[in-house]
Design an enzyme around this catalytic site. Structure first.
Site, PDB file in Angstrom:
ATOM      1  N   LYS A  19       0.846  -1.214   0.079  1.00 15.51           N
ATOM      2  CA  LYS A  19       0.007  -0.116   0.190  1.00 15.51           C
ATOM      3  C   LYS A  19       0.934   1.321   0.020  1.00 15.51           C
ATOM      4  O   LYS A  19       0.656   2.311  -0.651  1.00 15.51           O
ATOM      5  CB  LYS A  19      -1.048   0.055   1.139  1.00 15.51           C
ATOM      6  CG  LYS A  19      -1.854   1.280   1.194  1.00 15.51           C
ATOM      7  CD  LYS A  19      -2.332   1.475   2.637  1.00 15.51           C
ATOM      8  CE  LYS A  19      -1.207   2.086   3.507  1.00 15.51           C
ATOM      9  NZ  LYS A  19      -1.670   2.538   4.946  1.00 15.51           N
ATOM     10  N   CYS A  22     -19.052   6.151   5.729  1.00 10.46           N
ATOM     11  CA  CYS A  22     -19.086   4.634   5.832  1.00 10.46           C
ATOM     12  C   CYS A  22     -18.138   4.174   6.640  1.00 10.46           C
ATOM     13  O   CYS A  22     -16.934   3.328   6.699  1.00 10.46           O
ATOM     14  CB  CYS A  22     -18.708   3.831   4.587  1.00 10.46           C
ATOM     15  SG  CYS A  22     -18.991   2.047   4.313  1.00 10.46           S
ATOM     16  N   CYS A  49     -25.816   5.259   7.446  1.00 11.94           N
ATOM     17  CA  CYS A  49     -26.624   4.679   6.107  1.00 11.94           C
ATOM     18  C   CYS A  49     -27.715   5.625   5.758  1.00 11.94           C
ATOM     19  O   CYS A  49     -27.912   5.716   4.656  1.00 11.94           O
ATOM     20  CB  CYS A  49     -26.813   3.144   6.319  1.00 11.94           C
ATOM     21  SG  CYS A  49     -25.701   2.063   6.504  1.00 11.94           S
TER      22      CYS A  49
END
Length: 381
Positions: free
Chosen positions: A229, A299, A306
């Site tokens: 990463k 999120c 939500c």
């Protein structure tokens, strides 16, 4: 072939009644295997008996004794790192409606300022003038960001720059005292290990890469404390090279919640290879920044919002449903105790009529929540 072993006798220097015998063997030119048959013959001199051993020649060479010294690794032969995989043998199919989902997230992110937007690892280079220092400060920021919030990482980079003299360079890190580096980054996760990694990486950059950040992911991953990463993000930020997707816990979690992996991936590396097999190449540099900010604000790992997300209207299979439940308004009733009218009164309150919202919890895989507590692993191995 026979080999004779003679026993020579001599009197003991300590006791005259004791005779000592010494064996004298002869050297053979042919390698032989000793048989189990022995012959004992007596010579003319009884004091010097002779032992005859029958030995049969063997075609198998005698095994050499292993030396007790361990074999030392040849100097100057560095350990070869395994190259990073870049593609899958069978590409993952593109998820249905992925483009609509991606554009919706992009539209939501355009109205949100996340911590990664102002304190991400791409901000560290803005405080440097020299291009080499810009690239090195980006790498250091990425190394510190593992399992650490952007706010803490940004403050640690600023404090480290001040501790080494105002400019974050390879020479400044190598000349600085290890205690000063540790004190500057002590708020980040695994700061003791990262202190060693930063110094070791700086030393390796000076000796093997000409004092600059390398231009390939494999070379970056050869540095201590640098994983895939970090390598891909460093190439994108420092060199503007699009070599792969930087997948962290946010990208891994969100893409699994969206159902983009069939079956769900278990590691960020699996997620990276899946995404790279179908996501258009021009989107590789931006997806990390896009989803990290989305994961920081909407999120969330636990308790995602939500009800504020536009994907909950059919685009996200993991969206939580909102269920309305009724409760009661407050009303008062006065109840007097028995006895004197002037006695104490008791007030009883009732609830009726008001509306509250209750949300059902989504069925997220437990592996996605565990990933939030996972290292570099990748980054710290």
């Amino acid at each position: 072939m026979k080999r004779k072993t003679s026993l020579s006798s001599r009197p003991s220097p300590y006791n005259a009644s004791v005779t000592l015998f010494e064996a004298a063997s002869t050297t053979q030119e042919t390698i032989v295997r000793r048989s189990k048959r022995f012959k004992l013959s007596s010579g003319e001199n009884a004091a010097e008996p002779t032992v005859e051993c029958e030995e049969s020649p063997s075609s198998t060479p005698a095994p050499q004794r292993s030396s007790s010294r361990p074999r030392s690794r040849k100097a100057g032969s560095p350990r070869k790192t395994k190259p990073l995989p870049t593609s899958l043998e069978t590409p993952h199919p593109a998820p249905p409606r992925w483009r609509e989902t991606y554009d919706t997230i992009k539209r939501m992110r355009s109205h949100i300022v996340a911590p990664v937007d102002t304190m991400g690892c791409d901000q560290a280079q803005l405080k440097e003038i020299d291009p080499k220092n810009q690239r090195f400060s980006t790498l250091v920021s990425l190394m510190l960001s593992s399992q650490t919030k952007d706010e803490v990482t940004d403050a640690a980079v600023a404090k480290l720059r001040e501790a080494v003299g105002g400019s974050l360079s390879i020479d400044a890190i190598l000349q600085a005292d290890e205690g000063a580096i540790s004190e500057a980054i002590c708020k980040v996760g695994f700061w003791r290990r990262k202190t060693q990694y930063i110094r070791q990486a700086a030393q390796k950059l000076r000796e093997e890469f000409g004092g600059d950040v390398p231009k390939t992911a494999d070379e970056l991953c050869s540095l201590p404390g640098v994983g895939p990463k970090m390598a891909f993000l460093a190439l994108q930020i420092a060199w503007k090279l699009n070599a792969g997707i930087g997948v962290d816990v946010h990208v891994h979690r969100i893409t699994n919640r969206l159902g983009w992996h069939k079956p769900p991936t278990k590691t960020p590396e699996e997620t990276r290879l899946n995404l790279q097999s179908w996501l258009p190449l021009e989107l590789h540099p931006e997806i990390n920044h896009l989803l990290v900010g989305f994961g920081q604000t909407v999120c969330l790992p636990v308790g995602p919002k939500c009800d504020q997300c536009e994907l909950s209207d059919g685009l996200c299979p993991s969206a939580r449903k909102v269920v309305k439940a009724s409760s009661s308004k407050r009303s008062k009733a006065t109840v007097s105790t028995r006895g004197s009218p002037s006695g104490p009164k008791i007030e009883v309150k009732f609830e009726e009529g008001s509306q509250t919202e209750m949300r059902t919890a989504p069925s997220f895989p437990s592996s996605l929540l565990k990933m939030e507590d996972n290292v570099k692993t990748e980054d710290l191995s």
